[in-house]
Design a protein around this motif. Sequence first.
Motif, mmCIF file in Angstrom:
data_model
loop_
_atom_site.group_PDB
_atom_site.id
_atom_site.type_symbol
_atom_site.label_atom_id
_atom_site.label_comp_id
_atom_site.label_asym_id
_atom_site.label_seq_id
_atom_site.Cartn_x
_atom_site.Cartn_y
_atom_site.Cartn_z
ATOM 1 N N ALA A 170 0.837 -1.199 0.000
ATOM 2 C CA ALA A 170 0.000 0.000 0.000
ATOM 3 C C ALA A 170 0.869 1.245 0.000
ATOM 4 O O ALA A 170 1.965 1.268 0.582
ATOM 5 N N SER A 171 0.384 2.288 -0.651
ATOM 6 C CA SER A 171 1.181 3.512 -0.804
ATOM 7 C C SER A 171 1.609 4.094 0.539
ATOM 8 O O SER A 171 2.720 4.617 0.668
ATOM 9 N N GLU A 172 0.738 3.976 1.550
ATOM 10 C CA GLU A 172 1.096 4.542 2.855
ATOM 11 C C GLU A 172 2.190 3.742 3.561
ATOM 12 O O GLU A 172 2.797 4.223 4.519
ATOM 13 N N GLU A 173 2.464 2.517 3.093
ATOM 14 C CA GLU A 173 3.518 1.698 3.695
ATOM 15 C C GLU A 173 4.796 1.657 2.873
ATOM 16 O O GLU A 173 5.832 1.224 3.367
ATOM 17 N N SER A 174 4.720 2.094 1.631
ATOM 18 C CA SER A 174 5.894 1.980 0.762
ATOM 19 C C SER A 174 7.062 2.828 1.255
ATOM 20 O O SER A 174 8.219 2.451 1.097
ATOM 21 N N ALA A 175 6.767 3.960 1.888
ATOM 22 C CA ALA A 175 7.840 4.817 2.409
ATOM 23 C C ALA A 175 8.679 4.081 3.439
ATOM 24 O O ALA A 175 9.905 4.238 3.486
ATOM 25 N N ALA A 176 8.033 3.256 4.287
ATOM 26 C CA ALA A 176 8.776 2.507 5.303
ATOM 27 C C ALA A 176 9.678 1.463 4.658
ATOM 28 O O ALA A 176 10.807 1.231 5.115
#
Length: 334
Positions: A170-176
């Motif tokens: 998910a896009s909100e987790e890709s940064a991590a």
Amino acid sequence: MITVENVSKSFPSSDTPVTALRDVNLSVSAGSLHGLIGPGGAGKSTLARCVALRERPDRGVVRYDGMDTSRLAGRRLWGAQRQVGVVDPDLLPERTVAGNVAAPLERMGLDPAQRRQRVGTLLDVIGLGRSGSRLPAELSAGQQRRVAVARALATAPSVLLADEPTEGVASEESAAVLSVLDRARAELGATVVLTTRDADVARRVCDEVALLDRGRVVESGTLLTLLGKPGSPLAEALLPRVATARAQLSGYDRAVDVVLVGFAAVGALLPEASARFDVDFDTIGGGLTRLGDTPVARFRLGVEGQRADAALAWMAERGAHVSTPLFGLRDAAA
């Protein structure tokens, strides 16, 4: 330093062989986070597997610090392959998070105390220090991908390969996930090679990039250097868009595209040039973004003032990349 020299690779098919790579030349600096970018079928994954010594080219050479890896076989090849960690997103469902990360260390025969210490360090690196006893099914897709990165780092490889590391996340987790890859480079000293179809991934973490299309490298280099390269397709993909209608430019003496890199340039260069040379700049396209931690702007500017050329030259001397759009002059837009 990893160098790829004239590498070609084809695969058999029922009709004619499928050519995945065509005379590819590429350099990956030690300690870099290098992105292989391109659409599906461009050859990114095949090139990454050749770099990781999991695929042998039909022609050409992959060198590690000058060593010709095509000459390696048996134990020497196995030893070189151990220096490359490959992120496999498929975790062992019956093993805990800690057990998955420990699996490569168990195969190495590392004693339990050393295994626990290494696993604990890596779980802290990926931000899951309290999740060692959980099963993969209890984690989100992004957390599972971070565990896969930790497992690939368990044996302390000098090179880490991540093929589409944010795919299915998910896009909100890709940064991590991307942050973990950056920490692998910055804190663990690994050279990281990732493949992606998403230019935003490269924008966020890569310092070197190569654009592939139909098995060829279209262009490559450091991200910040490519920003000022006229006609660079990578710069076009990474920078804010500046598309404007001709009518929007017709009210100005001239129009220019300006790329500004760094905090000082983005924050102060335009207003200082305007004040020094009594020139008015109107922003009629473009915007701001970031490449890693570096702010970058690309603006299409309408320019008014008799000393416009001097102002633009002064900006260029201070690192701004200035170019003229195809229909930048008033008479050309009429």
